[in-house]
Write an enzyme that holds these catalytic residues in place. Structure first.
Site, PDB file in Angstrom:
ATOM      1  N   ILE A 137       0.761  -1.146  -0.109  1.00 22.54           N
ATOM      2  CA  ILE A 137       0.105  -0.126  -0.006  1.00 22.54           C
ATOM      3  C   ILE A 137       0.919   1.023   0.007  1.00 22.54           C
ATOM      4  CG2 ILE A 137      -1.534   1.317   1.131  1.00 22.54           C
ATOM      5  CD1 ILE A 137      -2.701  -1.410   0.186  1.00 22.54           C
ATOM      6  N   CYS A 138       0.599   2.163  -0.886  1.00 19.14           N
ATOM      7  CA  CYS A 138       1.405   3.509  -0.998  1.00 19.14           C
ATOM      8  C   CYS A 138       2.879   3.026  -1.045  1.00 19.14           C
ATOM      9  CB  CYS A 138       0.952   4.394   0.071  1.00 19.14           C
ATOM     10  SG  CYS A 138       1.639   6.013  -0.129  1.00 19.14           S
ATOM     11  N   THR A 139       3.894   3.757  -0.292  1.00 16.35           N
ATOM     12  CA  THR A 139       5.142   3.527  -0.197  1.00 16.35           C
ATOM     13  C   THR A 139       5.631   2.094   0.583  1.00 16.35           C
ATOM     14  OG1 THR A 139       5.301   4.838   1.928  1.00 16.35           O
ATOM     15  CG2 THR A 139       5.729   5.980  -0.179  1.00 16.35           C
TER      16      THR A 139
END
Length: 227
Positions: A137-139
């Site tokens: 998720i995301c970074t």
């Protein structure tokens, strides 16, 4: 056609049992999801999957179970904005069918967050060895990248980290959710909502995913790109 109406029609065309028959999850054999947390984790990144998948588990009679797991050891985790979370167990390979790795703290190269996790060689070894479906998720995708899991694969991450992801060998896809089979990644802080809803659809069917959307009063955004 209004989007929810379209989703409802699509779900009904699949049939109540079609997706379950093709998938792996049921109340008798639930999908075990572990969401990692660590110092510096972004609150939205891990709360969104817990909310979506927790609701899906309740609405499906237990076809999916979701719990937090510490990346290191059980105890208190301090999130990006100071929220403190008590985590009762640490993650170990073999305890999950799906492992969600959220992001947080990517721009702080020396503080808590994904950079510190990506520097933990023992953790990366365990991450690379697990047979669970890995979800970034995301970074959080950058932790998967540090473990060598995105090299030569289709993936996405937060806009501010896409150049780094590409430099580390990934084929960066500009989509909200990228499903590359045994690797799923989401682009952006709020993408945890869309990734988790895609997991519900992939394993439990479009009908349940649409019902979860309706209860959450949230409409999925962006593209789900599939290999």
């Amino acid at each position: 056609m209004e989007r929810r109406t379209f989703l409802r029609a699509s779900a009904l065309s699949v049939g109540a049992g079609g997706a379950l028959a093709a998938g792996t999850a049921s109340a008798a054999s639930p999908l075990r999801v572990r969401v990692l947390v660590f110092d510096g984790v972004e609150e939205q990144d891990f709360v969104a999957p817990v909310e979506v998948l927790g609701l899906a588990g309740r609405m499906s009679g237990g076809a999916v179970t979701t719990s937090l797991a510490a990346a290191a050891r059980p105890g208190t985790v301090t999130c990006t904005y100071g929220t403190k979370v008590e985590v009762a167990e640490a993650w170990t390979p073999g305890t999950a069918d799906v492992l969600v790795v959220p992001g947080g703290g990517y721009t702080d190269k020396t503080g808590p967050g994904v950079n510190r996790l990506a520097a933990d060689r023992e953790f990366l070894r365990r991450l690379a060895a697990t047979r669970a479906l890995r979800v970034g998720i995301c970074t959080g995708t950058m932790v998967l990248s540090a473990a060598g899991l995105t090299r030569g694969r289709n993936a996405t991450t937060h806009t501010g980290a896409k150049a780094d992801l590409a430099a580390q060998g990934a084929n960066v896809v500009n989509a909200r959710v990228v499903d590359d089979g045994d690797l799923i990644t989401g682009g952006g802080i709020t993408s945890g909502l869309d990734v988790a809803l895609w997991l519900v659809e992939r394993f439990l069917g479009a009908k349940l995913a649409q019902r979860v959307e309706t209860v959450l009063e949230y409409e999925r955004r962006g593209t789900v790109w599939r290999a």
